[in-house]
Design a protein around this motif. Structure first.
Motif, PDB file in Angstrom:
ATOM      1  N   LEU A 149       0.925  -1.160  -0.102  1.00  0.00           N
ATOM      2  CA  LEU A 149       0.426   0.394   0.252  1.00  0.00           C
ATOM      3  C   LEU A 149       0.888   1.022   0.205  1.00  0.00           C
ATOM      4  O   LEU A 149       1.974   1.639   0.791  1.00  0.00           O
ATOM      5  N   ILE A 176       0.021   5.515  -0.205  1.00  0.00           N
ATOM      6  CA  ILE A 176      -0.483   6.586  -0.207  1.00  0.00           C
ATOM      7  C   ILE A 176       0.667   7.946  -0.281  1.00  0.00           C
ATOM      8  O   ILE A 176       1.717   7.234   0.659  1.00  0.00           O
ATOM      9  N   ALA A 222      -1.136  10.232   7.482  1.00  0.00           N
ATOM     10  CA  ALA A 222      -1.328   8.925   6.308  1.00  0.00           C
ATOM     11  C   ALA A 222      -0.824   8.075   6.951  1.00  0.00           C
ATOM     12  O   ALA A 222      -1.112   6.554   6.534  1.00  0.00           O
ATOM     13  N   GLY A 223       0.083   7.986   7.582  1.00  0.00           N
ATOM     14  CA  GLY A 223       0.350   6.389   8.210  1.00  0.00           C
ATOM     15  C   GLY A 223      -0.526   5.932   9.161  1.00  0.00           C
ATOM     16  O   GLY A 223      -0.911   5.208   8.979  1.00  0.00           O
ATOM     17  N   ALA A 269      -3.347   4.510   6.668  1.00  0.00           N
ATOM     18  CA  ALA A 269      -2.484   3.342   5.827  1.00  0.00           C
ATOM     19  C   ALA A 269      -2.280   2.152   6.736  1.00  0.00           C
ATOM     20  O   ALA A 269      -2.519   0.699   6.178  1.00  0.00           O
ATOM     21  N   GLN A 297      -4.011  -1.139   5.904  1.00  0.00           N
ATOM     22  CA  GLN A 297      -3.545  -2.370   6.164  1.00  0.00           C
ATOM     23  C   GLN A 297      -4.041  -3.435   6.428  1.00  0.00           C
ATOM     24  O   GLN A 297      -4.253  -4.713   6.271  1.00  0.00           O
TER      25      GLN A 297
END
Lengths: 93, 132
Positions: free
Chosen positions: B70, B72, B87-88, B91, B95
């Motif tokens: 993935l 971003i 963003a993490g 993610a 995930q």
């Protein structure tokens, strides 16, 4: 008479259980059949690429892609259609 | 995954709706790509971003189901609204769903989360100095 009894016996002891098994199997698999194929991590992926809210072309042609930002000979400037310094995150599963 | 489309029409609609909503509340452009990469995933995601009309204001979500990767990618101006930490977090959410095989749910939730993080509340009376 014996043949008739054995026919009924087969119908009761084989036909009905098979029918019940078929109905139960149908009830179990019906939702997944209705939903279609499901992604299973670790197995190969055969579906064509999907780009939601992308450009008019569904998949970029690697031969005509713009150079990456920071690549030699391509100074990063605004308004060129090429993203400058980017951010984001990565993950794997 | 047998041959066929990656998503059903209903699933596509759900993802598109999440994308539209994220764009409305953030003012950024969101794009989602699901497919294999011709190269490493991060450079490929950057190439995809640069294919878009306004890459600087775009948030691209790239999913490689086969490679289980993935990415971003936030454009130069989009990253001012959407930090790498935010963003993490998105993610991480995606995930978790992807690991259970739920691509649609992960994308919908993740895009919603990205849009929420990128949301900037309007400043009331910011352009009315004469009233201060």
């Amino acid at each position: 008479m014996i043949t008739l009894l054995s026919g009924h016996t087969v119908l009761v002891f084989v036909g009905i259980p098979v029918l019940v098994i078929a109905v139960v199997a149908l009830l179990v698999f019906a939702p997944s059949i209705a939903k279609g194929p499901r992604y299973r991590p670790g197995l190969s992926w055969w579906a064509p690429p999907v780009w939601i809210n992308g450009p008019a072309v569904t998949k970029p042609d690697p031969a005509h892609l713009p150079e990456l930002p920071g690549a030699p000979g391509t100074p990063a400037t605004a308004g060129t259609g090429v993203a400058r310094t980017t951010g984001g995150a990565s993950a794997s599963w | 995954m047998p041959a066929g489309d990656a998503f059903t029409p209903d699933q596509l609609y759900d993802i598109e709706r999440a994308v539209r909503h994220a764009e409305e509340i953030s003012g950024l452009r969101f794009s989602v790509y699901v497919g294999g990469a011709d190269s490493e995933t991060r450079p490929f995601a950057l190439e995809l971003l640069n294919e878009l009309e306004d890459p600087d204001h775009t948030v691209l979500v790239y999913v490689d189901p086969a490679g289980r990767r993935l990415e971003i990618v936030t454009g130069a101006l989009a990253k001012r609204q959407l930090s790498d930490a935010a963003a993490g977090l998105a993610a991480l959410t995606m995930q978790t769903s992807f690991a259970t095989g739920d691509l649609t749910g992960g994308l919908v939730t993740g895009v919603q989360q990205l849009g929420t993080h990128a949301h900037q509340p309007t400043l009331l009376h910011a352009n009315e100095p004469h009233k201060q």
